[in-house]
Design a protein around this motif. Sequence first.
Motif, mmCIF file in Angstrom:
data_model
loop_
_atom_site.group_PDB
_atom_site.id
_atom_site.type_symbol
_atom_site.label_atom_id
_atom_site.label_comp_id
_atom_site.label_asym_id
_atom_site.label_seq_id
_atom_site.Cartn_x
_atom_site.Cartn_y
_atom_site.Cartn_z
ATOM 1 N N SER A 114 0.835 -1.200 0.000
ATOM 2 C CA SER A 114 0.000 0.000 0.000
ATOM 3 C C SER A 114 0.871 1.253 0.000
ATOM 4 O O SER A 114 2.054 1.224 0.385
ATOM 5 C CB SER A 114 -0.922 0.014 1.217
ATOM 6 N N SER A 115 0.289 2.371 -0.401
ATOM 7 C CA SER A 115 1.035 3.630 -0.453
ATOM 8 C C SER A 115 1.502 4.047 0.942
ATOM 9 O O SER A 115 2.585 4.633 1.098
ATOM 10 C CB SER A 115 0.169 4.727 -1.077
ATOM 11 N N ASN A 122 9.996 4.643 2.797
ATOM 12 C CA ASN A 122 10.790 5.788 2.315
ATOM 13 C C ASN A 122 11.323 6.614 3.472
ATOM 14 O O ASN A 122 12.468 7.099 3.434
ATOM 15 C CB ASN A 122 9.936 6.658 1.384
ATOM 16 N N VAL A 123 10.492 6.783 4.522
ATOM 17 C CA VAL A 123 10.928 7.530 5.716
ATOM 18 C C VAL A 123 12.104 6.807 6.369
ATOM 19 O O VAL A 123 13.096 7.431 6.771
ATOM 20 C CB VAL A 123 9.754 7.678 6.709
ATOM 21 N N HIS A 127 15.877 8.341 6.782
ATOM 22 C CA HIS A 127 16.523 8.465 8.092
ATOM 23 C C HIS A 127 17.865 7.746 8.080
ATOM 24 O O HIS A 127 18.870 8.253 8.618
ATOM 25 C CB HIS A 127 15.614 7.883 9.177
ATOM 26 N N ARG A 128 17.921 6.586 7.436
ATOM 27 C CA ARG A 128 19.166 5.808 7.382
ATOM 28 C C ARG A 128 20.245 6.579 6.605
ATOM 29 O O ARG A 128 21.413 6.594 6.999
ATOM 30 C CB ARG A 128 18.893 4.460 6.723
ATOM 31 N N GLU A 129 19.836 7.218 5.519
ATOM 32 C CA GLU A 129 20.792 7.994 4.721
ATOM 33 C C GLU A 129 21.338 9.181 5.512
ATOM 34 O O GLU A 129 22.550 9.453 5.496
ATOM 35 C CB GLU A 129 20.117 8.486 3.437
ATOM 36 N N LEU A 261 13.657 1.214 13.549
ATOM 37 C CA LEU A 261 13.244 1.356 12.158
ATOM 38 C C LEU A 261 13.680 0.134 11.338
ATOM 39 O O LEU A 261 12.949 -0.337 10.469
ATOM 40 C CB LEU A 261 13.834 2.625 11.547
ATOM 41 N N SER A 262 14.866 -0.386 11.633
ATOM 42 C CA SER A 262 15.347 -1.586 10.933
ATOM 43 C C SER A 262 14.458 -2.787 11.251
ATOM 44 O O SER A 262 14.174 -3.619 10.382
ATOM 45 C CB SER A 262 16.796 -1.886 11.331
ATOM 46 N N ALA A 263 14.012 -2.850 12.517
ATOM 47 C CA ALA A 263 13.107 -3.941 12.903
ATOM 48 C C ALA A 263 11.769 -3.817 12.181
ATOM 49 O O ALA A 263 11.186 -4.814 11.734
ATOM 50 C CB ALA A 263 12.900 -3.934 14.416
#
Length: 640
Positions: A114-115, A122-123, A127-129, A261-263
């Motif tokens: 889903s979008s 994407n968030v 954040h990772r970048e 976030l990785s989880a």
Amino acid sequence: MEIQIDNFMNIQKLNIELDDSKLNFIYGISGSGKSSISKALTVNSDEIQSYKTFGSDNDAIVNIIGKKDFKVFDDEAVKEYIITKSGKGVYDVFFGENDKLRKLKEGLQEFLTSSDVIDIRNVIQKHRELLSNLNLELGLSKTPSGSLSKKGVYKVLSDSQDYTIVHDELSVKQKSWMKEGKDFLVDNECPFCFQNMTQDILNKIMEIIHELPDECQTIIKANEKLKQLGINIDLNNIYNKQVQDDLKKVIDKEYKIEKELSAIEEVFNISLNNDKSLEKKTKIKLSTETIEFFRNMGVDIQSFLDRLEKEKEGYLTKKKEYNGVLRSKIKGNINKINEYIAEFGIKYRFNKDDVLSPSIGYNLVHVDANGDTSEFLSTGEKSIISLILFLIANKNEDLVIDDPVSSYDEYRREKILKFIIRYRHFNESNNAHTTLILSHDQIFLKFLTRLLKDDNYCNVIGKTYHLENYNRNCLVSRVTPDDIDTLLKHIKNRCQEVEDYGLKIINLRLLYELKTSNGVEYSYLSAILHSNKNALSEEELASELKQKNKTEDEIINMIWEKTSVKLPKYRKGSFQINKKNSSKFELLCYAREFVQGEDKKELNNIVHFNYALFHILNPYKFNFQSEKSYEVLDKWLEEN
């Protein structure tokens, strides 16, 4: 029971009756509407409108009088039993999914793609970048356990202290600027104004730039990367212990969020085609920091994860229930299943003592375990095993069996038909249930009509239909044993029953074409068939025959002796086609004399393919040719 369909899938209108508690049969070419009938028998009432005929302004209507709950055996049902080779002479048989499970999985798939979920992904990536960029700027690194290493900048922040500042008239940024300039000093010349500096000035500069350790200077230079992560610290006061502690806390928070976030990302990466992946724990207890991180973006992340867990657990629970029921039914009937498999000459058997796991499946083992076990299960044999398992698992259900024999030789087609009838309708515990077979196979239809003449089978066989559908106009007709015969026999019967001279010529010419196309009778009939094109006169015909040392009377007698059809002598203009009295088959045979190229090849194939079938439906009574051939015919009729 009666099936009433309007504007549903590719059927504009259809009413058809089935005999309860018997085996019913519908034959039709691909695209005739068999799958539409199957769907009409199984569709939920609230889904009917989603199958409305494309382009129709009217609502779809499906009304089943004497409604029953049908189970369907088709290509999808075959997937419910996954048969894969696992070793020499051994196959694993896993339980796949039924329609309900597939819908639950589709719901999971829709959620994961889903979008909203894509936005969350994407968030996480963003954040990772940003955190990776900050790592590079500050020189941060992780220990094997995942925590930040107490080195460099992070060590300074961990061992925070108040630094003595003498030159407070200068801002931190100015001091950082001076530190950068110091690296460009050449011969005591200022790199900015290019003036020579005295030793006193140089000593003061060195005193100023060493008021803070290099690590603090690194933090100052990383100010822009910190802001991109939403970290706003007053770096002018970086010499203050409290500011250092505050910065460490927000960096620790960002890494804590990144770990969660990785989880979350791992949860969203579950494979729907891998049970082990699905069974992994996906319920995550998030920290208030991560929840707040998403809330600031208007996302209730915990609700998303809870919904995923609920849908995933619902799917797994239903799958375990389904597998448990299948396994129980198979376990209680393994001896019968092995007997049925042996009937088809398949050299593999189920071993009830060799279970893969409590609720997954079984092993199929070669009967000659100590000998030659190189023989593989063919695709057809796997389908037969799936059909047997399906019939066992749905013993007490009304069934639709959609094209069960498309990939088999004639011998196995007949065995499959008799097996279905015997298992479904010779068994006292089964014979109260209805079976509907849908097929595009005329050979299968031939065997069924033969059984209608067999006293052992005729009482359990119900309605047998031919279904045609051209431009969504459905026509359903009863089929009797007399409707199946050789094409030559159908043509001879037609020749004898028609009075029309033109139709006699078309059919006699076809008869001689299939038997031999180089005889004088064939040439005579061909000349008349094309007489309208070249305005053939009686004299011209007689002249052509004279060259073959024959008279027209002699040829008419030859035809009579071979076909029992008496033709009148040809008269110019006597060959005419009455299109209203002609069958579509006759019009197709006539039209092929005039069309060209691929159209001619299409119509030629009809005649010779049907002849190759040996036994076929009566082509004068039933229209079962390709849709392309009827399009060619319609075009030709419009032009002529």
